[in-house]
Each structure stands twice: as C-alpha cells, then as structure tokens.
Design a protein around this motif. Sequence first.
Motif, PDB file in Angstrom:
ATOM      1  N   GLU A  35       0.613  -0.869   0.408  1.00 46.59           N
ATOM      2  CA  GLU A  35       0.118   0.077   0.225  1.00 46.59           C
ATOM      3  C   GLU A  35       0.859   1.116   0.161  1.00 46.59           C
ATOM      4  OE1 GLU A  35      -3.631   0.498  -0.178  1.00 46.59           O
ATOM      5  OE2 GLU A  35      -3.232  -2.578  -0.219  1.00 46.59           O
ATOM      6  N   ALA A  36       2.085   1.283   0.416  1.00 48.49           N
ATOM      7  CA  ALA A  36       3.571   2.437  -0.049  1.00 48.49           C
ATOM      8  C   ALA A  36       3.198   3.196  -1.171  1.00 48.49           C
ATOM      9  CB  ALA A  36       4.289   1.859   0.551  1.00 48.49           C
ATOM     10  N   GLU A  37       3.718   3.998  -1.022  1.00 49.31           N
ATOM     11  CA  GLU A  37       3.603   4.979  -2.371  1.00 49.31           C
ATOM     12  C   GLU A  37       4.470   4.359  -3.507  1.00 49.31           C
ATOM     13  OE1 GLU A  37       4.358   9.603  -3.185  1.00 49.31           O
ATOM     14  OE2 GLU A  37       3.944   9.445  -1.236  1.00 49.31           O
ATOM     15  N   GLY A  38       4.254   3.957  -3.964  1.00 50.31           N
ATOM     16  CA  GLY A  38       5.639   4.186  -5.241  1.00 50.31           C
ATOM     17  C   GLY A  38       6.525   5.024  -6.312  1.00 50.31           C
ATOM     18  N   THR A  39       7.508   5.372  -5.156  1.00 49.12           N
ATOM     19  CA  THR A  39       8.329   6.254  -5.518  1.00 49.12           C
ATOM     20  C   THR A  39       9.551   6.439  -6.415  1.00 49.12           C
ATOM     21  OG1 THR A  39       9.351   5.773  -3.503  1.00 49.12           O
ATOM     22  CG2 THR A  39       7.735   7.434  -3.399  1.00 49.12           C
ATOM     23  N   HIS A  40       9.917   4.946  -6.710  1.00 47.33           N
ATOM     24  CA  HIS A  40      10.695   4.450  -7.304  1.00 47.33           C
ATOM     25  C   HIS A  40      10.212   3.702  -8.441  1.00 47.33           C
ATOM     26  CE1 HIS A  40      12.643   5.684  -3.700  1.00 47.33           C
ATOM     27  NE2 HIS A  40      13.736   5.456  -3.868  1.00 47.33           N
ATOM     28  N   LYS A  41      11.001   4.478  -9.669  1.00 49.92           N
ATOM     29  CA  LYS A  41      10.998   3.360 -11.039  1.00 49.92           C
ATOM     30  C   LYS A  41      11.566   1.823 -11.460  1.00 49.92           C
ATOM     31  CE  LYS A  41      11.241   6.779 -13.707  1.00 49.92           C
ATOM     32  NZ  LYS A  41      11.125   7.699 -15.077  1.00 49.92           N
ATOM     33  N   ALA A  42      11.296   1.417 -11.840  1.00 53.81           N
ATOM     34  CA  ALA A  42      12.313   0.050 -12.355  1.00 53.81           C
ATOM     35  C   ALA A  42      11.496  -0.842 -13.896  1.00 53.81           C
ATOM     36  CB  ALA A  42      12.120  -0.570 -11.228  1.00 53.81           C
ATOM     37  N   PRO A  43      12.375  -0.804 -14.930  1.00 51.94           N
ATOM     38  CA  PRO A  43      12.298  -0.832 -15.899  1.00 51.94           C
ATOM     39  C   PRO A  43      11.361  -2.404 -16.059  1.00 51.94           C
ATOM     40  CG  PRO A  43      14.713  -1.585 -15.777  1.00 51.94           C
ATOM     41  CD  PRO A  43      13.843  -0.636 -14.133  1.00 51.94           C
ATOM     42  N   LYS A  44      10.054  -2.141 -16.747  1.00 54.86           N
ATOM     43  CA  LYS A  44       9.840  -3.191 -17.040  1.00 54.86           C
ATOM     44  C   LYS A  44       9.820  -4.808 -18.176  1.00 54.86           C
ATOM     45  CE  LYS A  44       5.510  -1.840 -16.730  1.00 54.86           C
ATOM     46  NZ  LYS A  44       3.614  -0.988 -17.198  1.00 54.86           N
ATOM     47  N   GLY A  45      11.343  -3.873 -18.229  1.00 60.60           N
ATOM     48  CA  GLY A  45      12.575  -5.283 -19.356  1.00 60.60           C
ATOM     49  C   GLY A  45      12.118  -4.735 -20.796  1.00 60.60           C
ATOM     50  N   ARG A  46      13.396  -6.349 -21.554  1.00 55.06           N
ATOM     51  CA  ARG A  46      13.413  -6.557 -23.086  1.00 55.06           C
ATOM     52  C   ARG A  46      12.056  -6.488 -24.284  1.00 55.06           C
ATOM     53  NH1 ARG A  46      13.972 -11.210 -25.514  1.00 55.06           N
ATOM     54  NH2 ARG A  46      14.596 -11.992 -23.111  1.00 55.06           N
ATOM     55  N   ASN A  47      12.189  -5.332 -24.970  1.00 56.97           N
ATOM     56  CA  ASN A  47      11.453  -5.229 -25.505  1.00 56.97           C
ATOM     57  C   ASN A  47      10.268  -4.032 -25.134  1.00 56.97           C
ATOM     58  OD1 ASN A  47      12.606  -7.103 -27.703  1.00 56.97           O
ATOM     59  ND2 ASN A  47      11.302  -8.792 -26.752  1.00 56.97           N
ATOM     60  N   ARG A  48      10.081  -3.954 -23.662  1.00 59.77           N
ATOM     61  CA  ARG A  48       9.387  -2.648 -23.266  1.00 59.77           C
ATOM     62  C   ARG A  48      10.225  -1.517 -22.921  1.00 59.77           C
ATOM     63  NH1 ARG A  48       5.884  -6.129 -19.536  1.00 59.77           N
ATOM     64  NH2 ARG A  48       4.499  -4.114 -19.388  1.00 59.77           N
ATOM     65  N   GLU A  49      10.649  -1.259 -24.149  1.00 59.31           N
ATOM     66  CA  GLU A  49      11.878  -0.067 -22.875  1.00 59.31           C
ATOM     67  C   GLU A  49      11.258   1.344 -23.116  1.00 59.31           C
ATOM     68  OE1 GLU A  49      12.905  -2.201 -25.178  1.00 59.31           O
ATOM     69  OE2 GLU A  49      14.878  -2.932 -24.640  1.00 59.31           O
ATOM     70  N   GLN A  51       8.935   1.912 -20.729  1.00 60.12           N
ATOM     71  CA  GLN A  51       8.071   1.175 -19.457  1.00 60.12           C
ATOM     72  C   GLN A  51       8.766   0.963 -18.640  1.00 60.12           C
ATOM     73  OE1 GLN A  51       5.030  -1.214 -21.533  1.00 60.12           O
ATOM     74  NE2 GLN A  51       5.766  -0.481 -23.739  1.00 60.12           N
ATOM     75  N   PHE A  52       8.245   1.582 -17.135  1.00 62.76           N
ATOM     76  CA  PHE A  52       8.325   1.327 -16.346  1.00 62.76           C
ATOM     77  C   PHE A  52       7.116   0.636 -15.437  1.00 62.76           C
ATOM     78  CE2 PHE A  52      10.905   4.579 -17.573  1.00 62.76           C
ATOM     79  CZ  PHE A  52      12.077   3.894 -18.163  1.00 62.76           C
ATOM     80  N   HIS A  53       7.845   0.321 -13.569  1.00 60.01           N
ATOM     81  CA  HIS A  53       6.828  -0.110 -12.796  1.00 60.01           C
ATOM     82  C   HIS A  53       7.225   0.918 -11.188  1.00 60.01           C
ATOM     83  CE1 HIS A  53       6.133  -4.090 -14.016  1.00 60.01           C
ATOM     84  NE2 HIS A  53       6.813  -4.534 -14.397  1.00 60.01           N
ATOM     85  N   HIS A  54       6.830   1.341 -10.287  1.00 61.77           N
ATOM     86  CA  HIS A  54       7.062   1.892  -9.463  1.00 61.77           C
ATOM     87  C   HIS A  54       6.425   0.768  -8.516  1.00 61.77           C
ATOM     88  CE1 HIS A  54       6.156   5.040 -12.810  1.00 61.77           C
ATOM     89  NE2 HIS A  54       6.637   6.740 -12.574  1.00 61.77           N
ATOM     90  N   PHE A  55       8.067   0.979  -7.659  1.00 64.39           N
ATOM     91  CA  PHE A  55       7.631   0.758  -6.654  1.00 64.39           C
ATOM     92  C   PHE A  55       8.369   1.302  -5.239  1.00 64.39           C
ATOM     93  CE2 PHE A  55       9.005  -2.886  -9.627  1.00 64.39           C
ATOM     94  CZ  PHE A  55       7.896  -3.411  -9.410  1.00 64.39           C
ATOM     95  N   CYS A  56       7.845   1.635  -4.166  1.00 66.69           N
ATOM     96  CA  CYS A  56       8.844   1.776  -2.580  1.00 66.69           C
ATOM     97  C   CYS A  56       9.926   1.182  -2.870  1.00 66.69           C
ATOM     98  CB  CYS A  56       7.531   1.694  -2.011  1.00 66.69           C
ATOM     99  SG  CYS A  56       8.132  -0.326  -1.329  1.00 66.69           S
ATOM    100  N   ILE A  57      10.465   1.654  -1.526  1.00 62.13           N
ATOM    101  CA  ILE A  57      11.801   1.702  -1.785  1.00 62.13           C
ATOM    102  C   ILE A  57      12.218   0.368  -1.209  1.00 62.13           C
ATOM    103  CG2 ILE A  57      11.919   2.444   0.349  1.00 62.13           C
ATOM    104  CD1 ILE A  57      14.734   2.929  -1.848  1.00 62.13           C
ATOM    105  N   ASP A  58      11.340  -0.262  -1.192  1.00 64.08           N
ATOM    106  CA  ASP A  58      12.077  -1.898  -0.162  1.00 64.08           C
ATOM    107  C   ASP A  58      11.934  -3.125  -1.405  1.00 64.08           C
ATOM    108  OD1 ASP A  58      12.508  -1.509   2.897  1.00 64.08           O
ATOM    109  OD2 ASP A  58      10.422  -1.123   2.826  1.00 64.08           O
ATOM    110  N   HIS A  59      10.927  -2.615  -1.950  1.00 57.48           N
ATOM    111  CA  HIS A  59       9.816  -2.999  -3.315  1.00 57.48           C
ATOM    112  C   HIS A  59      11.005  -3.207  -4.555  1.00 57.48           C
ATOM    113  CE1 HIS A  59       6.047  -3.848  -0.682  1.00 57.48           C
ATOM    114  NE2 HIS A  59       6.901  -5.275  -0.604  1.00 57.48           N
ATOM    115  N   VAL A  60      11.694  -2.173  -4.693  1.00 55.29           N
ATOM    116  CA  VAL A  60      12.399  -1.727  -5.552  1.00 55.29           C
ATOM    117  C   VAL A  60      13.830  -2.550  -5.757  1.00 55.29           C
ATOM    118  CG1 VAL A  60      13.429   0.414  -5.405  1.00 55.29           C
ATOM    119  CG2 VAL A  60      13.118  -0.058  -7.751  1.00 55.29           C
ATOM    120  N   ARG A  61      14.128  -2.586  -4.489  1.00 55.15           N
ATOM    121  CA  ARG A  61      15.530  -3.422  -3.922  1.00 55.15           C
ATOM    122  C   ARG A  61      15.024  -4.597  -4.049  1.00 55.15           C
ATOM    123  NH1 ARG A  61      16.526  -0.732   1.483  1.00 55.15           N
ATOM    124  NH2 ARG A  61      18.057   1.949   0.444  1.00 55.15           N
TER     125      ARG A  61
END
Length: 207
Positions: A35-49, A51-61
């Motif tokens: 339920e936390a705020e997604g303050t950090h972006k993470a790439p979705k992967g190959r062939n999806r350049e 595009q990003f997921h948004h995670f909190c600091i713990d889950h982006v790690r």
Amino acid sequence: MKLDSKLFDGIRIKPASGKTAARPAAQRCAWAGCEAEGTHKAPKGRNREGQFHHFCIDHVRLYNKSYNYFSGMGDDDIAAYQKDSLTGHRPTWTMGVNSAGEQRERVRSHATRDWSGGVQDPFDMFDGTAGRAREPEKPKRHIKTLERKSFDTLELNGTETSVEIKSRYKSLVKIYHPDANGGDRSYEDKLAEIIQAYNFLKAAGFC
C-alpha cells in the motif's frame, strides 16, 4: 503576458488569491499487496524499453536483485546482442566496400558487356575489337620495375599480347569512366592511373 495565466501564477513568490499548486496524486507501489507510495521507477524489461514499474524503496530493491534483462535468451542470442550493442544496434558494413578489389570483380564480370549505344564515345575509346585479326605475339622480354607496375595497374601479369593489353585497357576505362558511372567522378584518379599505365606500356612497345 496575461497576468492571470496559470503559468504566470506558477512563478509567483506568493500565488495570487491564496492559490496553491495542486500536488499530483501519489502512485501506489506496483508490488502485490503493498500500500506504500511508488516513488521509485524500475524498467519493465526487454522489448518494453521506456516502460517502468513504480515501487516503494523496499520493493524496488527486491525487484532489482532479481532483474535480468536477458531472461529467456540463449547464450548465442546474448552474445549477438552484446556484439550489436557495440555499434548501438545500427547496421555496419565491411571495410573496403567499393575498393579496388571489388572493382576488379566488376571488371571481370563486365568484360564482355556490350557498351555500344549506352555511352557517349566521341574519341572512339570504347570501340570493340571483335573480329579483328590477332596480332602475332612478340618474343618475351625482361619486364622492368615501372613496366611491372603498369601491368599491375591494368591487372595484367605481363605475358599478354598487344591485343589483350588494349582490350583490358578499354575494359577498365569502361568501368571507371564517369560516363559509365552516371557522371560520378570519384574514380577519376584511378582512371588517370590506368591511362598513364597504358600510355607507358604503349611507349615501351608492349602495345
């Protein structure tokens, strides 16, 4: 500038009429059940350049620890991708394109081509030799350094007859002459070398 514009209000030290800039709505962490705020972006992967997921600091790690751009690719595919990445995945060409070696292949493949009617020939440089009587071969003689260089320029080995030398000279002129290349003058230096070599051999009595 309009004094009541949104842009103008946005740069005021104190917004007019007590207005405050609206803060964009916070994005929720994309991790399932978080339920936390997604303050950090993470790439979705190959062939999806892009595009990003948004995670909190713990889950982006956690996501970054398990992230693998090459997931699902074989070793050969990975090696090929890494090799292409050296040039930014742009096409490349082998060095030496349109080199003298390639031109020699053009000479061999076009030696028998009929150029009559397709090229302006006010000096009769391209007239054919078919049907002419073959000249008697002259006794072989020692070839000097400059003579050898001239034969090399004409792509000959030095054992050719006068008729063969003339024929090769005309074939080379057909290849490198601007009229045979749509007016392209990039081969003028090569053409000059061919003419000079032929004139040298002619003056030396080879043709």
